[in-house]
Design an enzyme around this catalytic site. Structure first.
Site, PDB file in Angstrom:
ATOM      1  N   ARG A 178     -32.536  22.490  -7.096  1.00 32.30           N
ATOM      2  CA  ARG A 178     -31.170  21.970  -7.374  1.00 32.30           C
ATOM      3  C   ARG A 178     -31.416  21.067  -8.724  1.00 32.30           C
ATOM      4  O   ARG A 178     -30.355  21.031  -9.446  1.00 32.30           O
ATOM      5  CB  ARG A 178     -30.910  20.773  -6.126  1.00 32.30           C
ATOM      6  N   ASP A 216     -13.244  21.328 -24.825  1.00 31.92           N
ATOM      7  CA  ASP A 216     -13.462  22.502 -24.061  1.00 31.92           C
ATOM      8  C   ASP A 216     -13.511  23.684 -25.169  1.00 31.92           C
ATOM      9  O   ASP A 216     -12.222  24.028 -25.674  1.00 31.92           O
ATOM     10  CB  ASP A 216     -12.331  22.454 -22.992  1.00 31.92           C
ATOM     11  N   LYS A 265     -15.740  32.881 -19.119  1.00 29.06           N
ATOM     12  CA  LYS A 265     -15.343  33.707 -19.986  1.00 29.06           C
ATOM     13  C   LYS A 265     -15.850  34.407 -20.967  1.00 29.06           C
ATOM     14  O   LYS A 265     -16.893  35.272 -20.556  1.00 29.06           O
ATOM     15  CB  LYS A 265     -14.338  32.580 -20.662  1.00 29.06           C
TER      16      LYS A 265
HETATM   17  C1  LIG Z   1     -11.302  29.152 -17.043  1.00 28.69           C
HETATM   18  C2  LIG Z   1     -11.473  27.951 -17.562  1.00 28.69           C
HETATM   19  C3  LIG Z   1     -11.888  26.871 -17.251  1.00 28.69           C
HETATM   20  C4  LIG Z   1     -12.312  26.835 -15.791  1.00 28.69           C
HETATM   21  O1  LIG Z   1     -13.606  27.568 -15.638  1.00 28.69           O
HETATM   22  P1  LIG Z   1     -13.895  28.374 -14.274  1.00 28.69           P
HETATM   23  O2  LIG Z   1     -15.221  28.978 -14.584  1.00 28.69           O
HETATM   24  O3  LIG Z   1     -12.837  29.111 -13.773  1.00 28.69           O
HETATM   25  O4  LIG Z   1     -14.050  27.250 -13.242  1.00 28.69           O
HETATM   26  C5  LIG Z   1     -11.850  25.566 -18.079  1.00 28.69           C
HETATM   27  N1  LIG Z   1     -11.296  25.654 -18.984  1.00 28.69           N
HETATM   28  C6  LIG Z   1     -10.912  26.869 -19.654  1.00 28.69           C
HETATM   29  C7  LIG Z   1     -10.393  26.651 -21.221  1.00 28.69           C
HETATM   30  C8  LIG Z   1     -10.729  27.939 -18.894  1.00 28.69           C
HETATM   31  O5  LIG Z   1     -10.299  29.086 -19.800  1.00 28.69           O
END
Ligand SMILES: *Cc1c(COP(=O)(O)O)cnc(C)c1O
Length: 394
Positions: A50, A173, A198
């Protein structure tokens, strides 16, 4: 001298010159929950998975080098990463967040963070006077650029100057462009968020998330929270994301060049009323993108003449899949209104220009001729139906 990003995707410089793990080229999967201690008061450096696991740690070091951070933490999902990020804040704190964000982030802020006493101002950071929203309670600015799905582009360096002047954290982000095309920390951000699901993973097969920072005080807090809350990425998924990252550069280049072709093709279609791609010179964020990024990404948002046309496209695609998510080698098409942005309040959605005739394509790495052919077939079928007087009903 810092090595090129394609090399950094493949080789962790700090582990070179040593033959470890029997010379294994791929970093092994340490599928273990716990670790034997060499003696009382002694540790191999690992005590319990963890807290840390060698496979996860190797991936984290890799992502830190790609973003130019001093530390990166790998989480089970992007949302797990953002949830942990919010532990930096206390009840009463105020955050300025962009109004066009990933729907899941907005859901988290509204339904979890607000319950914990944190307040938010949703503003268009690319065009509003951000400074006028700062109060004595404001602690951070949280953005995506380009935004999801409207592709608004914010000048990261300019925003970081505002953040620094007021002692705020700037959080970016960076999922949409990946570290291959953009490095917010180098432009003055304090924390970078990724959905590793992604582009980093890139194969539509694994969920993951990252927080990257270049501040040791923040890294220390994150390390405390991850061991306390337990949302770290599993050894096997850490391996998969690391494998994905090896080809990040060639995937990003290919997907971006396919995207430009598709965006141009969409513009030629009668039924398409708007194509938003930041790689078009007429896109309002084009110059800023050129300054702060090394590519325009592979996401396209477009509007068609009406809802029924959009739904017909989703019904008819075959090779291109009607699915949520983005950033993988396969091309996906989504319907933001009911999918990724369903939980975004209607008024925010409308203000951002997401309508029921808006579609978003995450362009993959297929042969461009096949992608265009598929779209051509789909559009022609719908136009023929319309021409024959057939009603598009759903
Ligand atoms: C998909 C996404 C998230 C969330 O990520 P997960 O891996 O699906 O939890 C956050 N920010 C952006 C821009 C995303 O495309």
């Amino acid at each position: 001298m810092e090595r090129g990003i394609n090399t950094r995707c493949l080789h962790l410089q700090e582990s070179e010159g040593k033959v470890e793990n029997f010379g294994s080229i791929a970093y092994p999967i340490y599928q273990t929950a716990t670790y034997a201690h060499p003696g009382v008061g002694k540790s191999t450096g690992y005590d319990y998975s963890r807290l840390q696991n060698p496979t996860r740690e190797n991936l984290e070091k890799l992502v830190a080098t790609l973003e130019g951070g001093i530390d990166a933490l790998a989480f089970s999902t992007g949302m797990a990463a953002i949830s942990l990020l919010m532990e930096l804040f206390q009840p009463g704190d105020h955050l300025i967040v962009d109004s066009d964000l990933y729907g899941g982030s907005i859901r988290l802020f509204h339904h979890v963070s607000e319950k914990n006493g944190i307040t938010f101002s949703h503003i268009d950071c690319y065009r509003e006077d951000v400074e006028s929203y700062i109060t004595d309670k404001t602690k951070a600015i949280y953005i995506e650029t380009p935004t999801n799905p409207m592709m608004n582009v914010t000048d990261i360096e300019q925003l970081s100057n505002i953040a620094k002047r007021h002692g705020l954290l700037l959080i970016v982000d960076n999922t949409f462009l990946s570290p291959y095309f953009q490095n917010p920390l180098k432009l003055g951000a304090d924390i970078v968020v990724h959905s590793g699901t992604k582009y980093l993973g890139g194969h539509n097969d694994t969920l993951a998330g990252f927080l990257v920072t270049n501040r040791s005080d923040i890294s220390e807090k994150f390390r405390f929270f991850i061991k306390t809350t337990g949302s770290g990425l599993s050894p096997f998924d850490s391996f998969l994301i690391q494998r994905g990252i090896k080809t990040l550069g060639i995937r990003m280049e290919r997907a971006a060049s396919n995207a430009l072709e598709i965006a141009k093709w969409l513009k030629t279609q009668r039924a398409v009323t708007k194509v938003i791609y930041p790689g078009f010179e007429e896109h309002p964020g084009y110059e800023i993108m050129k300054k702060q990024a090394r590519g325009f990404g592979a996401m396209i948002t477009f509007n068609v003449e009406r809802k029924e046309f959009a739904l017909a496209i989703l019904e008819k695609v075959k090779m291109i899949k009607f699915a949520e998510s983005l950033g993988g080698v396969e091309t996906l098409i989504t319907y933001p209104t009911t999918q990724t942005h369903a939980d975004v309040p209607e008024e925010i959605r409308q203000r951002n220009g997401i309508t029921d005739a808006t579609l978003r394509i995450s362009v993959g790495i297929e042969d461009i001729e096949d992608l265009i052919n598929e779209l051509k077939t789909v559009f022609e079928e719908i136009e023929d139906d319309l021409h024959a007087g057939k009603k598009l009903e759903f």
